[in-house]
Motif scaffolding. Structure first.
Motif, mmCIF file in Angstrom:
data_model
loop_
_atom_site.group_PDB
_atom_site.id
_atom_site.type_symbol
_atom_site.label_atom_id
_atom_site.label_comp_id
_atom_site.label_asym_id
_atom_site.label_seq_id
_atom_site.Cartn_x
_atom_site.Cartn_y
_atom_site.Cartn_z
ATOM 1 N N LEU A 81 52.512 41.476 53.834
ATOM 2 C CA LEU A 81 52.413 40.037 53.583
ATOM 3 C C LEU A 81 52.052 39.292 54.872
ATOM 4 O O LEU A 81 51.217 38.385 54.878
ATOM 5 N N GLY A 82 52.671 39.735 55.960
ATOM 6 C CA GLY A 82 52.395 39.107 57.264
ATOM 7 C C GLY A 82 50.921 39.218 57.631
ATOM 8 O O GLY A 82 50.295 38.259 58.099
ATOM 9 N N LYS A 83 50.368 40.408 57.385
ATOM 10 C CA LYS A 83 48.940 40.615 57.706
ATOM 11 C C LYS A 83 48.062 39.686 56.864
ATOM 12 O O LYS A 83 47.095 39.108 57.364
ATOM 13 N N VAL A 84 48.387 39.573 55.595
ATOM 14 C CA VAL A 84 47.578 38.725 54.711
ATOM 15 C C VAL A 84 47.670 37.258 55.156
ATOM 16 O O VAL A 84 46.659 36.541 55.189
ATOM 17 N N ILE A 85 48.848 36.814 55.519
ATOM 18 C CA ILE A 85 48.995 35.404 55.918
ATOM 19 C C ILE A 85 48.270 35.143 57.243
ATOM 20 O O ILE A 85 47.639 34.092 57.430
ATOM 21 N N THR A 86 48.281 36.110 58.139
ATOM 22 C CA THR A 86 47.492 35.979 59.372
ATOM 23 C C THR A 86 46.000 35.909 59.036
ATOM 24 O O THR A 86 45.256 35.104 59.591
ATOM 25 N N GLN A 87 45.590 36.756 58.095
ATOM 26 C CA GLN A 87 44.187 36.767 57.681
ATOM 27 C C GLN A 87 43.784 35.428 57.060
ATOM 28 O O GLN A 87 42.706 34.895 57.332
ATOM 29 N N ILE A 88 44.667 34.883 56.232
ATOM 30 C CA ILE A 88 44.382 33.585 55.602
ATOM 31 C C ILE A 88 44.188 32.527 56.683
ATOM 32 O O ILE A 88 43.260 31.714 56.634
ATOM 33 N N GLN A 134 58.794 32.495 56.192
ATOM 34 C CA GLN A 134 58.834 32.830 57.630
ATOM 35 C C GLN A 134 57.431 33.062 58.193
ATOM 36 O O GLN A 134 57.077 32.533 59.248
ATOM 37 N N HIS A 135 56.630 33.845 57.487
ATOM 38 C CA HIS A 135 55.267 34.128 57.981
ATOM 39 C C HIS A 135 54.445 32.839 58.064
ATOM 40 O O HIS A 135 53.726 32.627 59.046
ATOM 41 N N CYS A 136 54.537 32.016 57.033
ATOM 42 C CA CYS A 136 53.751 30.766 57.048
ATOM 43 C C CYS A 136 54.250 29.829 58.145
ATOM 44 O O CYS A 136 53.449 29.217 58.856
ATOM 45 N N ALA A 137 55.562 29.731 58.290
ATOM 46 C CA ALA A 137 56.119 28.813 59.301
ATOM 47 C C ALA A 137 55.735 29.257 60.710
ATOM 48 O O ALA A 137 55.496 28.420 61.588
ATOM 49 N N ARG A 138 55.662 30.567 60.933
ATOM 50 C CA ARG A 138 55.243 31.045 62.262
ATOM 51 C C ARG A 138 53.813 30.595 62.566
ATOM 52 O O ARG A 138 53.511 30.177 63.674
#
Ligand SMILES: NC(=O)c1ccc[n+]([C@@H]2O[C@H](COP(=O)([O-])OP(=O)(O)OC[C@H]3O[C@@H](n4cnc5c(N)ncnc54)[C@H](O)[C@@H]3O)[C@@H](O)[C@H]2O)c1
Length: 263
Positions: A81-88, A134-138
């Motif tokens: 999920l973290g990778k996808v949110i970074t990609q987005i 958490q991923h989005c907030a980072r």
């Protein structure tokens, strides 16, 4: 006495999400897809994350707003999920909004609930929301642009529903309301506003599956709403639009019940 400040002209422009990217988990169908549609009409770029390989057909007919992309990911997979949110964030040049709407529910009597039933509810509805936020907030903190995060809780986090048996689900939604309040306090310093929305009974595929199996429950679902009907997904969009917009700039750490008034 000093004159009261009045809102500058073009008050409604504050609803515009033009140029803002909103990540929506569970947007392959149901409430998440409806939010994607509604916010896109307000000009937002939409990044949908869903476990389904393909979104429902309605996704491809959405043509409003700016960019509109679909990413397959499991919200319970922290690294993935973290990778996808970074990609987005790379694909769209940042993230302004996040709506954590991916959810599941197990409907069976409490005495029949298995440990697996509890795990499924807690994994998707609690851990999945926690990870997403958490991923989005980072990303939002790194961008220093502020942002708005909403998790979808449920009216079940206030009162036990008469129409179904969802003890594990209810536990998960209480948890979401609880930890989002804590997160709201911590993220406010970064101008990231965190809130939750607690819908009542809404007409989605999730509800339809229950009704297909138990048609006799329809009057119970509708009858526990003061409006005496099940809600339509788009009836939540106004609340989501408000929370994603600048009109909600002083709205933090709240839960908003939208349920036609449960009785
Ligand atoms: N429909 C209602 O009456 C109602 C009421 C209150 C709260 N809610 C909540 O609203 C949210 C959306 O519900 P809905 O009715 O649209 O449900 P739905 O089943 O129609 O849609 C849920 C979506 O989440 C996705 N999803 C499930 N597990 C996932 C995972 N591990 N990773 C990524 N995506 C995953 C599904 O593929 C689906 O597209 C849920 O959190 C639900 O608990 C729904």
């Amino acid at each position: 006495m000093a004159a009261l400040p009045i809102y500058e002209n073009r008050f409604l422009d504050k609803f515009s999400l033009k140029g803002r990217t909103v990540v929506i988990t569970g947007g392959g169908r149901g409430l998440g897809l409806t939010f994607a549609n509604g916010l896109a009409q307000a000009g937002a770029n939409i990044a949908v994350i869903d476990i389904a390989a393909q979104p429902s057909e309605a996704f491809s007919s959405l043509t409003y707003g700016g960019q509109y992309l679909y990413y397959q990911a499991d919200v319970t997979n922290y690294e993935g999920l973290g990778k996808v949110i970074t990609q987005i964030s790379k694909d769209f040049g940042g993230i302004y909004g996040c709506i954590a709407a991916a959810g599941v529910h197990v409907d069976k009597p409490f005495l029949d609930h298995t440990p697996k039933d509890l795990d499924v509810n807690l994994n998707v509805n609690v851990k999945g929301v926690f990870y997403t936020v958490q991923h989005c907030a980072r990303q939002m903190k790194e961008q220093s642009t502020g942002g708005s995060i909403v998790a979808i809780a449920s009216i079940a986090a206030y009162k036990a529903p008469a129409a179904h048996s969802i003890a594990a689900y209810t536990a998960s939604k209480y948890a979401v309301r609880g930890f989002m309040g804590q997160i709201a306090k911590e993220l406010a310093q970064y101008q990231i506003r965190v809130n939750t929305v607690s819908p009542g009974c809404m007409q989605t595929e999730l509800l339809q599956m229950v009704l297909d199996e138990h048609p006799e429950r329809l009057p119970l679902f509708a009858g526990t709403c003061a409006l005496n009907r099940i809600g339509q997904p788009q009836e939540l969009c106004g609340m989501l639009l408000y929370l994603m917009s600048d009109l909600a700039s002083f709205t933090v750490g709240q839960d908003f019940i939208v349920d036609g008034s449960s009785v």
